[in-house]
Design an enzyme around this catalytic site. Structure first.
Site, mmCIF file in Angstrom:
data_model
loop_
_atom_site.group_PDB
_atom_site.id
_atom_site.type_symbol
_atom_site.label_atom_id
_atom_site.label_comp_id
_atom_site.label_asym_id
_atom_site.label_seq_id
_atom_site.Cartn_x
_atom_site.Cartn_y
_atom_site.Cartn_z
ATOM 1 N N GLU A 123 2.322 -8.123 -13.814
ATOM 2 C CA GLU A 123 2.482 -6.671 -13.671
ATOM 3 C C GLU A 123 2.419 -6.215 -12.223
ATOM 4 O O GLU A 123 2.818 -5.100 -11.899
ATOM 5 C CB GLU A 123 1.424 -5.938 -14.523
ATOM 6 C CG GLU A 123 0.038 -5.831 -13.914
ATOM 7 C CD GLU A 123 -0.812 -7.102 -14.023
ATOM 8 O OE1 GLU A 123 -0.269 -8.162 -14.372
ATOM 9 O OE2 GLU A 123 -2.032 -7.014 -13.733
ATOM 10 N N CYS A 172 -5.131 -12.680 -16.709
ATOM 11 C CA CYS A 172 -6.328 -12.892 -15.887
ATOM 12 C C CYS A 172 -7.588 -12.799 -16.753
ATOM 13 O O CYS A 172 -7.840 -13.669 -17.569
ATOM 14 C CB CYS A 172 -6.328 -11.901 -14.729
ATOM 15 S SG CYS A 172 -7.473 -12.327 -13.417
ATOM 16 N N HIS A 219 -0.787 -12.381 -12.021
ATOM 17 C CA HIS A 219 -0.517 -11.026 -12.519
ATOM 18 C C HIS A 219 0.970 -10.660 -12.508
ATOM 19 O O HIS A 219 1.464 -10.156 -11.487
ATOM 20 C CB HIS A 219 -1.280 -10.015 -11.661
ATOM 21 C CG HIS A 219 -2.751 -10.048 -11.865
ATOM 22 N ND1 HIS A 219 -3.401 -9.215 -12.757
ATOM 23 C CD2 HIS A 219 -3.714 -10.824 -11.309
ATOM 24 C CE1 HIS A 219 -4.700 -9.470 -12.730
ATOM 25 N NE2 HIS A 219 -4.918 -10.442 -11.869
#
Lengths: 80, 214
Positions: free
Chosen positions: B188, B85, B186
Site C-alpha cells: 500500500e 506486516c 508494504h
C-alpha cells in the site's frame, strides 16, 4: 498462589537476540561463552488452594496464549 | 464489493490501505477490532502497526480480538484475507497462516525499499502478477523473519536479497488454498510514483480482482 512460567524457544529455532549477545560477549573477551539463548519468564499470582489445579490451569493458559506452540516450549512452577 | 480494513488498538497503516484500495477502484472501510459481523464484506485486510502494543508477542493478543472469529470464518469460506506486516504476524498467531515471525536476523529495524520476486501466482495477492516478476516496495519491520518448522507455507513472494533471515527468503506466504496471504513489506506504500514506487499496485489489484460476490 505464585506461579512462575518459563517460556523457551525451541533449540532448532534461531534466537537472533541470543546470537547478538554472544557476539558482544566475545568482543569483550568472554570467548568461553558457547551459546546464549534469551527466554521469557512470566510471574503470575493465581487464586486457588489446590496447587495441582493451579498448575493445570496455568498450563492451559500457556497453550492458549502465553507460549506460541510453533516456536516455544514452557514450564510451569507453582511456587507456593 | 467491499473490503474490511481492520483496526486494532495500535494499528497505524489503516488509512494507507484504504487510500490504496480506493485509488485502485476498490471499496474499503475501516472496521474496529470489536466488530463481530463482517457479513457485508467480500474481503478483509489486516494492516500494519503494533496491534495491542505487540505485547507478549507480535499478534499474540490481537488474535483474541472479537473480529478474529469473523476473519476465521471468511478464511474458511475461501474469501480473500490479507495481512500486511503486523497483520501477517496476527494471521500466523491465529493459526490462519503457518509459521511465526521472529526478530530480524541482525536485530535491525529495517526500513527501506526491497526487491521482491513473484514465486507463486495462485494466491489472492499475486494473481495479477507473473512468475519471476520483480517488484520494489518498502519494508518496515523488526520482526519480519519468518520461520515455518512445518514447511507447509506457500511462498508467494521472495526477497531477491534476503534482508532479515526469513526461511526460503519468504516475503509473502499463503495458506494451502491461497486465499489467506501475509506479506511483510508494504504494497500500500507503493501505489504511486510520488511515493517512489507503484509496484504495489499489481498486488493490490490482484487482491481486488480476487473478491467475489457474497
Amino acid at each position: 498462589m505464585k506461579v512462575t512460567v518459563e517460556i523457551t524457544r525451541r533449540p532448532e529455532i534461531a534466537d537472533p537476540q541470543g546470537t547478538t549477545i554472544q557476539r558482544a560477549l566475545h568482543d569483550l573477551g568472554h570467548n568461553e561463552v558457547m551459546s546464549v539463548r534469551v527466554d521469557r519468564v512470566i510471574h503470575l499470582e493465581v487464586e486457588g488452594e489446590d496447587s495441582a489445579q493451579v498448575q493445570t490451569r496455568v498450563e492451559d493458559m500457556c497453550r492458549q496464549v502465553l507460549a506460541n506452540p510453533v516456536l516455544e516450549d514452557f514450564t510451569v512452577e507453582v511456587v507456593r | 464489493m467491499r473490503t474490511a480494513v481492520v483496526v486494532f488498538p495500535g494499528t497505524n497503516c489503516e488509512h494507507d490501505v484504504v487510500h490504496a484500495l480506493t485509488a485502485l477502484g476498490g471499496e474499503a472501510e475501516l472496521v474496529w477490532h470489536r466488530e463481530t459481523d463482517l457479513s457485508g464484506f467480500e474481503g478483509v485486510v489486516l494492516p500494519g502497526g503494533f496491534a495491542h502494543g505487540d505485547y507478549l508477542r507480535t499478534g499474540a493478543i490481537a488474535r483474541f480480538s472479537p473480529v478474529m472469529s469473523e476473519i476465521e470464518r471468511m478464511a474458511d469460506q475461501g474469501r480473500p484475507v490479507l495481512g500486511i506486516c503486523n497483520g501477517f504476524q496476527v494471521l500466523c498467531e491465529a493459526g490462519l497462516l503457518p509459521g511465526a515471525l521472529i526478530a530480524n536476523r541482525d536485530l535491525a529495524f529495517i526500513c527501506r525499499f526491497v526487491d521482491l520476486e513473484v514465486t507463486d501466482t495462485g494466491t489472492v495477492l499475486t494473481g495479477a502478477a507473473e512468475i519471476g516478476q520483480r517488484l520494489r516496495i518498502p519494508l518496515n519491520s523488526y520482526e519480519g523473519n519468518w520461520v515455518d518448522p512445518s514447511h507447509t507455507g506457500r511462498v508467494a513472494l521472495r526477497y531477491v536479497d534476503d534482508p532479515n533471515g526469513s526461511q526460503q527468503s519468504a516475503a509473502a506466504v499463503a495458506n494451502e488454498g491461497g486465499n489467506v496471504v501475509g506479506i511483510m513489506p508494504h504494497p500500500e506504500r507503493g501505489v504511486d510514483e510520488l511515493l517512489g514506487s507503484s509496484d504495489g499496485r499489481v498486488l493490490l489489484e490482484g487482491f481486488l480482482h480476487s473478491l467475489i460476490p457474497a
